[in-house]
Scaffold this motif. Structure first.
Motif, PDB file in Angstrom:
ATOM      1  N   THR A 221       2.801 -15.331   6.103  1.00 54.13           N
ATOM      2  CA  THR A 221       4.069 -14.603   6.018  1.00 54.13           C
ATOM      3  C   THR A 221       5.255 -15.444   6.477  1.00 54.13           C
ATOM      4  O   THR A 221       6.371 -14.932   6.581  1.00 54.13           O
ATOM      5  N   TYR A 222       5.017 -16.719   6.770  1.00 53.38           N
ATOM      6  CA  TYR A 222       6.119 -17.660   6.970  1.00 53.38           C
ATOM      7  C   TYR A 222       6.618 -18.150   5.618  1.00 53.38           C
ATOM      8  O   TYR A 222       7.812 -18.320   5.412  1.00 53.38           O
ATOM      9  N   GLU A 223       5.677 -18.380   4.707  1.00 53.97           N
ATOM     10  CA  GLU A 223       6.025 -18.946   3.411  1.00 53.97           C
ATOM     11  C   GLU A 223       6.280 -17.867   2.358  1.00 53.97           C
ATOM     12  O   GLU A 223       7.035 -18.080   1.414  1.00 53.97           O
ATOM     13  N   ARG A 224       5.640 -16.706   2.520  1.00 50.21           N
ATOM     14  CA  ARG A 224       5.709 -15.665   1.497  1.00 50.21           C
ATOM     15  C   ARG A 224       6.414 -14.428   2.034  1.00 50.21           C
ATOM     16  O   ARG A 224       6.164 -14.001   3.159  1.00 50.21           O
ATOM     17  N   ARG A 225       7.266 -13.865   1.213  1.00 47.90           N
ATOM     18  CA  ARG A 225       7.980 -12.657   1.602  1.00 47.90           C
ATOM     19  C   ARG A 225       7.142 -11.422   1.298  1.00 47.90           C
ATOM     20  O   ARG A 225       6.223 -11.455   0.489  1.00 47.90           O
ATOM     21  N   GLY A 226       7.494 -10.342   1.947  1.00 47.91           N
ATOM     22  CA  GLY A 226       6.791  -9.093   1.728  1.00 47.91           C
ATOM     23  C   GLY A 226       5.568  -8.952   2.620  1.00 47.91           C
ATOM     24  O   GLY A 226       5.290  -9.797   3.483  1.00 47.91           O
ATOM     25  N   LEU A 227       4.841  -7.873   2.404  1.00 50.85           N
ATOM     26  CA  LEU A 227       3.640  -7.602   3.194  1.00 50.85           C
ATOM     27  C   LEU A 227       2.474  -8.468   2.719  1.00 50.85           C
ATOM     28  O   LEU A 227       2.427  -8.867   1.548  1.00 50.85           O
ATOM     29  N   PRO A 228       1.524  -8.761   3.590  1.00 49.26           N
ATOM     30  CA  PRO A 228       0.303  -9.448   3.140  1.00 49.26           C
ATOM     31  C   PRO A 228      -0.472  -8.543   2.191  1.00 49.26           C
ATOM     32  O   PRO A 228      -0.209  -7.336   2.121  1.00 49.26           O
ATOM     33  N   PRO A 229      -1.435  -9.083   1.466  1.00 48.66           N
ATOM     34  CA  PRO A 229      -2.112  -8.302   0.415  1.00 48.66           C
ATOM     35  C   PRO A 229      -3.063  -7.230   0.922  1.00 48.66           C
ATOM     36  O   PRO A 229      -3.495  -6.380   0.140  1.00 48.66           O
ATOM     37  N   SER A 230      -3.419  -7.254   2.189  1.00 46.97           N
ATOM     38  CA  SER A 230      -4.325  -6.245   2.733  1.00 46.97           C
ATOM     39  C   SER A 230      -4.040  -6.094   4.222  1.00 46.97           C
ATOM     40  O   SER A 230      -3.327  -6.918   4.820  1.00 46.97           O
ATOM     41  N   PRO A 231      -4.575  -5.052   4.842  1.00 50.12           N
ATOM     42  CA  PRO A 231      -4.496  -4.984   6.303  1.00 50.12           C
ATOM     43  C   PRO A 231      -5.144  -6.209   6.927  1.00 50.12           C
ATOM     44  O   PRO A 231      -6.007  -6.855   6.326  1.00 50.12           O
ATOM     45  N   ILE A 232      -4.734  -6.539   8.147  1.00 51.74           N
ATOM     46  CA  ILE A 232      -5.286  -7.704   8.849  1.00 51.74           C
ATOM     47  C   ILE A 232      -6.175  -7.266  10.010  1.00 51.74           C
ATOM     48  O   ILE A 232      -6.517  -8.061  10.878  1.00 51.74           O
ATOM     49  N   GLY A 233      -6.551  -6.031  10.026  1.00 50.23           N
ATOM     50  CA  GLY A 233      -7.411  -5.474  11.063  1.00 50.23           C
ATOM     51  C   GLY A 233      -7.491  -3.979  10.841  1.00 50.23           C
ATOM     52  O   GLY A 233      -6.991  -3.449   9.837  1.00 50.23           O
ATOM     53  N   ASN A 234      -8.131  -3.299  11.761  1.00 45.92           N
ATOM     54  CA  ASN A 234      -8.332  -1.865  11.618  1.00 45.92           C
ATOM     55  C   ASN A 234      -7.527  -1.117  12.669  1.00 45.92           C
ATOM     56  O   ASN A 234      -7.914  -1.068  13.847  1.00 45.92           O
ATOM     57  N   PRO A 235      -6.377  -0.552  12.265  1.00 43.77           N
ATOM     58  CA  PRO A 235      -5.468   0.071  13.225  1.00 43.77           C
ATOM     59  C   PRO A 235      -5.933   1.458  13.651  1.00 43.77           C
ATOM     60  O   PRO A 235      -6.671   2.141  12.932  1.00 43.77           O
ATOM     61  N   GLY A 236      -5.438   1.873  14.820  1.00 38.58           N
ATOM     62  CA  GLY A 236      -5.715   3.204  15.325  1.00 38.58           C
ATOM     63  C   GLY A 236      -4.566   4.148  15.071  1.00 38.58           C
ATOM     64  O   GLY A 236      -3.590   3.825  14.385  1.00 38.58           O
ATOM     65  N   ASP A 237      -4.675   5.339  15.653  1.00 40.22           N
ATOM     66  CA  ASP A 237      -3.680   6.385  15.421  1.00 40.22           C
ATOM     67  C   ASP A 237      -2.279   5.998  15.893  1.00 40.22           C
ATOM     68  O   ASP A 237      -1.289   6.282  15.221  1.00 40.22           O
ATOM     69  N   GLN A 238      -2.184   5.368  17.074  1.00 40.65           N
ATOM     70  CA  GLN A 238      -0.862   5.036  17.604  1.00 40.65           C
ATOM     71  C   GLN A 238      -0.135   4.033  16.720  1.00 40.65           C
ATOM     72  O   GLN A 238       1.069   4.159  16.478  1.00 40.65           O
ATOM     73  N   ALA A 239      -0.860   3.036  16.238  1.00 44.35           N
ATOM     74  CA  ALA A 239      -0.230   2.034  15.370  1.00 44.35           C
ATOM     75  C   ALA A 239       0.216   2.667  14.061  1.00 44.35           C
ATOM     76  O   ALA A 239       1.280   2.337  13.535  1.00 44.35           O
ATOM     77  N   MET A 240      -0.583   3.582  13.533  1.00 44.60           N
ATOM     78  CA  MET A 240      -0.203   4.251  12.296  1.00 44.60           C
ATOM     79  C   MET A 240       1.005   5.151  12.522  1.00 44.60           C
ATOM     80  O   MET A 240       1.904   5.227  11.668  1.00 44.60           O
ATOM     81  N   ALA A 241       1.052   5.819  13.674  1.00 45.97           N
ATOM     82  CA  ALA A 241       2.204   6.657  13.993  1.00 45.97           C
ATOM     83  C   ALA A 241       3.477   5.816  14.046  1.00 45.97           C
ATOM     84  O   ALA A 241       4.539   6.236  13.583  1.00 45.97           O
ATOM     85  N   ALA A 242       3.381   4.612  14.610  1.00 41.09           N
ATOM     86  CA  ALA A 242       4.535   3.711  14.675  1.00 41.09           C
ATOM     87  C   ALA A 242       4.938   3.243  13.285  1.00 41.09           C
ATOM     88  O   ALA A 242       6.126   3.083  12.988  1.00 41.09           O
ATOM     89  N   ALA A 243       3.951   3.033  12.408  1.00 43.91           N
ATOM     90  CA  ALA A 243       4.243   2.539  11.063  1.00 43.91           C
ATOM     91  C   ALA A 243       5.014   3.557  10.232  1.00 43.91           C
ATOM     92  O   ALA A 243       5.846   3.184   9.400  1.00 43.91           O
ATOM     93  N   ILE A 244       4.762   4.843  10.463  1.00 40.33           N
ATOM     94  CA  ILE A 244       5.466   5.854   9.650  1.00 40.33           C
ATOM     95  C   ILE A 244       6.697   6.410  10.364  1.00 40.33           C
ATOM     96  O   ILE A 244       7.554   7.022   9.725  1.00 40.33           O
TER      97      ILE A 244
END
Length: 294
Positions: A221-244
């Motif tokens: 993500t230094y060279e490419r703009r936008g989101l990576p093509p997939s998640p980079i791990g398995n997030p929990g509820d708190q991280a998902m709450a922050a994302a939305i």
């Protein structure tokens, strides 16, 4: 440049826009044995013919673990040869209920939780349970609406949540990291998250070199703009709450100067000053360590 963990080292770091190393939970496969003690029943002075109930075991999958870590924990937890769970996750016959946008990749959907494990537990059944749990957690109307408000799909929200999980130390920081992601996307800036570089390289570190940031990978993500093509791990509820529902702010940069002191700013000059303070902390700690070992 973002940093989350602090490891003393004498080497001065190159300044980057966003930088952090993910705090890694090095616990392997955490198998908890519940205190289920079987006591023989005495009926009229005789022993019961009932078979002793199976001792309950549990398998803990921590938040933020990558798929490879989850597979290794499942293999150890079920006493299977290494690589069994990964092979099962990739087999169509396992029937993982992944969203179409995941393109068959379970990363991000092996939901972190404590799972019961018994003699009848199969690797396929356990993986299906994890993915079904993620489907229930991430498949709510609230999450769908939150993703829509940010102009992304639910799958993309899981990607954001996985970055947030990897980058932030606290629930409060999660909301701010998510805001940095959206602010950068809105301005067409590359995310420049070291957590995505580490994912591409299959490692966990707070040290990312200039050469690392030039790797040819869709997760760079230094060279490419936008989101990576997939998640980079398995997030929990708190991280998902922050994302939305990220925190409100104009931040574009963050750096953890010292444990518990993560600084967010919209000013690159201020960010550079924070990075310089971080580097000074590392130099001081490295000198103290060298003096103590001499």
């Amino acid at each position: 440049m973002t940093y989350r963990t602090w490891q003393p080292a004498p080497r001065r770091r190159r300044s980057r826009l966003t930088r952090r190393g993910r705090l890694v939970l090095l616990v392997g496969a955490v198998l908890g044995l519940a205190a289920a003690v079987t006591v023989p029943l005495l009926l009229l002075g005789g022993r019961s013919d009932r078979p002793a109930p199976e001792q309950q075991r549990t398998l803990l999958i921590p938040e933020g673990w990558r798929g490879g870590e989850v597979y290794a924990a499942v293999d150890r937890g079920l006493g299977l040869p290494a690589g069994t769970a990964r092979k099962a996750a990739q087999a169509p016959a396992t029937g993982l209920a992944l969203p179409a946008a995941a393109a068959g990749n379970p990363e991000g959907y092996l939901f972190p939780a404590t799972y019961p494990v018994g003699k009848a537990t199969t690797v396929e059944g356990l993986l299906r349970y994890m993915v079904e749990t993620a489907g229930k957690r991430f498949g709510t109307a609230r999450i769908a609406e939150g993703a829509r408000q940010h102009g992304i799909s639910v799958h993309e929200a899981v990607i954001v949540a996985s970055i947030v999980q990897a980058e932030a130390d606290t629930a409060e920081d999660m909301g701010k990291v998510a805001r940095v992601v959206y602010n950068r996307l809105a301005q067409g800036m590359p995310l420049q998250m070291d957590s995505t570089i580490n994912y591409a390289l299959g490692r966990d570190t707070v040290d990312t070199s200039h050469q690392d940031t030039r790797i040819d990978s869709p997760y760079n993500t230094y060279e490419r703009r936008g989101l990576p093509p997939s998640p980079i791990g398995n997030p929990g509820d708190q991280a998902m709450a922050a994302a939305i529902a990220p925190a409100k702010g104009d931040w574009l940069y963050f750096v953890t100067v010292r444990p518990g002191d993560t600084r967010f700013t919209a000013s690159y000059a201020e960010h550079q000053a924070n990075v310089a303070e971080f580097n000074e902390q590392r130099r001081a700690a490295g000198a103290a360590r060298s003096a103590g070992s001499s």
